[in-house]
Design an enzyme around this catalytic site. Structure first.
Site, PDB file in Angstrom:
ATOM      1  N   SER A 156      91.928  28.019  12.808  1.00  0.00           N
ATOM      2  CA  SER A 156      91.045  27.405  11.777  1.00  0.00           C
ATOM      3  C   SER A 156      89.442  27.751  12.542  1.00  0.00           C
ATOM      4  O   SER A 156      89.432  27.935  13.685  1.00  0.00           O
ATOM      5  CB  SER A 156      90.929  25.774  12.305  1.00  0.00           C
ATOM      6  OG  SER A 156      89.961  24.923  11.380  1.00  0.00           O
ATOM      7  N   GLU A 157      88.995  28.409  11.626  1.00  0.00           N
ATOM      8  CA  GLU A 157      87.690  29.320  12.164  1.00  0.00           C
ATOM      9  C   GLU A 157      86.727  28.732  12.928  1.00  0.00           C
ATOM     10  O   GLU A 157      85.678  29.281  13.494  1.00  0.00           O
ATOM     11  CB  GLU A 157      87.189  30.048  10.956  1.00  0.00           C
ATOM     12  CG  GLU A 157      86.525  29.193   9.790  1.00  0.00           C
ATOM     13  CD  GLU A 157      87.484  29.265   8.766  1.00  0.00           C
ATOM     14  OE1 GLU A 157      88.741  28.984   8.966  1.00  0.00           O
ATOM     15  OE2 GLU A 157      87.135  28.750   7.680  1.00  0.00           O
ATOM     16  N   ASN A 158      86.704  27.132  12.844  1.00  0.00           N
ATOM     17  CA  ASN A 158      85.565  26.781  13.822  1.00  0.00           C
ATOM     18  C   ASN A 158      85.910  26.598  15.292  1.00  0.00           C
ATOM     19  O   ASN A 158      84.995  26.791  16.128  1.00  0.00           O
ATOM     20  CB  ASN A 158      85.449  25.074  13.504  1.00  0.00           C
ATOM     21  CG  ASN A 158      86.780  24.431  13.462  1.00  0.00           C
ATOM     22  OD1 ASN A 158      87.784  24.808  13.136  1.00  0.00           O
ATOM     23  ND2 ASN A 158      86.783  22.997  14.003  1.00  0.00           N
TER      24      ASN A 158
ATOM     25  N   SER B 135      86.410  32.754  17.766  1.00  0.00           N
ATOM     26  CA  SER B 135      87.159  32.541  16.693  1.00  0.00           C
ATOM     27  C   SER B 135      86.829  33.734  15.655  1.00  0.00           C
ATOM     28  O   SER B 135      87.711  34.541  15.361  1.00  0.00           O
ATOM     29  CB  SER B 135      86.849  31.184  16.158  1.00  0.00           C
ATOM     30  OG  SER B 135      87.634  30.926  14.886  1.00  0.00           O
TER      31      SER B 135
ATOM     32  N   ASN C 232      95.011  32.345   8.670  1.00  0.00           N
ATOM     33  CA  ASN C 232      94.223  31.482   8.116  1.00  0.00           C
ATOM     34  C   ASN C 232      94.242  31.137   6.879  1.00  0.00           C
ATOM     35  O   ASN C 232      94.311  32.013   6.063  1.00  0.00           O
ATOM     36  CB  ASN C 232      92.795  32.218   8.539  1.00  0.00           C
ATOM     37  CG  ASN C 232      91.698  31.361   8.335  1.00  0.00           C
ATOM     38  OD1 ASN C 232      91.416  31.108   7.080  1.00  0.00           O
ATOM     39  ND2 ASN C 232      90.874  31.194   9.277  1.00  0.00           N
TER      40      ASN C 232
END
Lengths: 218, 233
Positions: free
Chosen positions: A46-48, A88, A23
């Site tokens: 990607s944390e979304n 996520s 990340n």
């Protein structure tokens, strides 16, 4: 010479290993993706809600429903998966991401990090940074060693509100690669042409310096 | 509406029952996957003193940002805000309250709320301003804070496809917070790009089962892009 943003990203990229899920935060960390060593496979999270982030789209590929955590339009890499933000952060909080790279305002000898809030200035929020630093075991902080006014960002105790407590073990700055353990900073490498003296001067927290400090390799 | 048919034909009907002072959970991340027309309907309706639970607060003139124009929002529970001038002004003037919540904690608060779990422990935010005043408990030598879950009188959600029973499929990263939001509303309203008959969606591909959904409306969407980044072919 202090490292450029690109060189800093290049040095951090050397910490990646084949098969890593990584990340990358906004800013210098994003640049790390450009320096994945040849022949190595890493997957960007990607944390979304995207695992396997690809490059920016072409005009033809542009899709409003396909963005990264920086809200930029992106593509999905081959073998990507897309999921909810709860899923996520389950993978982030659950320690499944192999490497997290993020920026900071300050780091201290206890491994504390301050990166989201400067009192008196507008507070925009922490986004996913608090979850990322709490969930990851392997975190690299990238930042300049000192502020524009020459004030050290490597402190005995962070002065700004914390993003996470006791969670940082590695810092790559424009001057040095530093590890944090036993309540001290440990100088591991110096940027090419940067003197140990300068690093000592610009490090406010206690710094352990070995006899020989190798220059960074890229 | 009859039986399991959740489809409504007007936005007025979709948001019927929303009253001043209610809490609304909204899906979306940035401007991606936001229920843009349901937000517009709340603006048209003029409902005030609302608390919104949403990762962001839109931008000036789009998304939840439009509800700031007539001061319809009393409080935001979000992880990242301030992408709009009006928000900043109202915050600094003390007209708007903000509860900053880490993104993963926010997602989990919605998920837990919808799943009937009143609170959970997380290491996120321990030792930071987020952890102040919260119960701390140690598990296996590590400290965690207790976070309470969130539910709302309404949830507003954007999905790609629905069948008339309210089974939902999201498209790409427009999924984001929408599945959790859908579970956390007493009344969950979903706007979609396409409505099909039951049986047309593959049951194994459904992201949100219709049991969570109360109303479905067919919309057309602008889908504004916040950061348009492209490469040359």
């Amino acid at each position: 010479m202090a490292l450029s943003r690109e060189q800093l990203a290049q040095r951090v990229a050397r910490e990646m290993k084949d098969g890593y899920y990584v990340n990358l935060g906004i800013g210098i960390p994003t640049l790390v993706a450009n320096y994945v060593p040849d022949g190595m496979e890493v997957m960007l999270q990607s944390e979304n809600g995207l695992l396997g982030m690809g490059p920016f789209p072409t005009e033809d590929e542009l899709d409003a429903d396909m963005i990264n955590a920086g809200k930029q339009t992106v593509t999905a890499a081959t073998g990507a998966s897309i999921f909810s933000s709860a899923e996520s952060f389950a993978m982030i909080r659950g320690g499944h991401v192999d490497l997290t790279v993020l920026g900071a305002f300050e780091v201290d000898v206890q491994g504390n990090i301050a990166s989201y809030m400067i009192p008196g200035k507008l507070i925009k929020g922490m986004g996913g940074a608090m979850d990322l630093v709490a969930g990851a075991d392997n975190i690299i902080v990238t930042m300049t060693h000192a502020s524009k006014h020459g004030e050290s960002k490597l402190l005995t105790k962070c002065t700004l509100p914390l993003t996470g407590a006791g969670c940082i073990k590695k810092v790559v700055t424009d001057l040095a690669f530093i590890e944090i353990k036993d309540g001290k900073f440990w100088l591991i490498e110096r940027a090419p042409g940067v003197s140990v003296k300068e690093i000592i001067e610009k490090t406010a927290g206690e710094l352990m310096v070995p006899k020989e400090v190798p220059e960074m390799q890229f | 509406m009859s039986g399991f048919n959740k489809v409504v034909s007007s936005y007025q009907e979709a948001m019927a029952g929303l009253e001043d002072g209610m809490t609304v959970i909204a899906g979306g991340f940035g401007l991606c996957g936001i229920p843009e027309n349901l937000i517009q309907e709340i603006k048209n309706k003029g409902t005030k003193e609302l608390t919104f639970v949403s990762n962001n607060c839109g931008v000036d003139g789009f998304g939840l940002g439009v509800l700031l124009e007539d001061r319809q929002i009393k409080k935001m529970i979000s992880s990242y805000v301030g992408e709009n001038k009006l928000f900043e002004e109202q915050l600094l003037a003390g007209d708007l309250e903000v509860e900053l919540t880490p993104q993963g904690t926010l997602a989990e608060k919605m998920r837990a709320g919808g799943a009937g779990i009143p609170a959970f422990y997380t290491a996120t935010g321990y030792g930071t301003p987020v952890g102040e005043g919260k119960e701390v408990k140690e598990f296996n030598g590590r400290k965690y804070i207790m976070e309470e879950s969130i539910t709302g009188e309404f949830a507003i959600v954007k999905a790609w496809k629905a069948d008339t029973y309210g089974n939902l499929i999201y498209r790409h990263t427009a999924q984001n917070f929408n599945p959790m939001a859908a579970t956390a509303g007493k009344i969950t309203v979903v706007e979609v790009e396409e409505i099909v008959e039951p049986g047309e969606l593959d049951p194994t591909q459904i992201h949100t089962p219709g049991i969570y959904v109360d109303r479905v409306i067919l919309g057309t969407f602008e889908k504004r892009i916040e950061q348009r980044t492209v490469r040359t072919a």
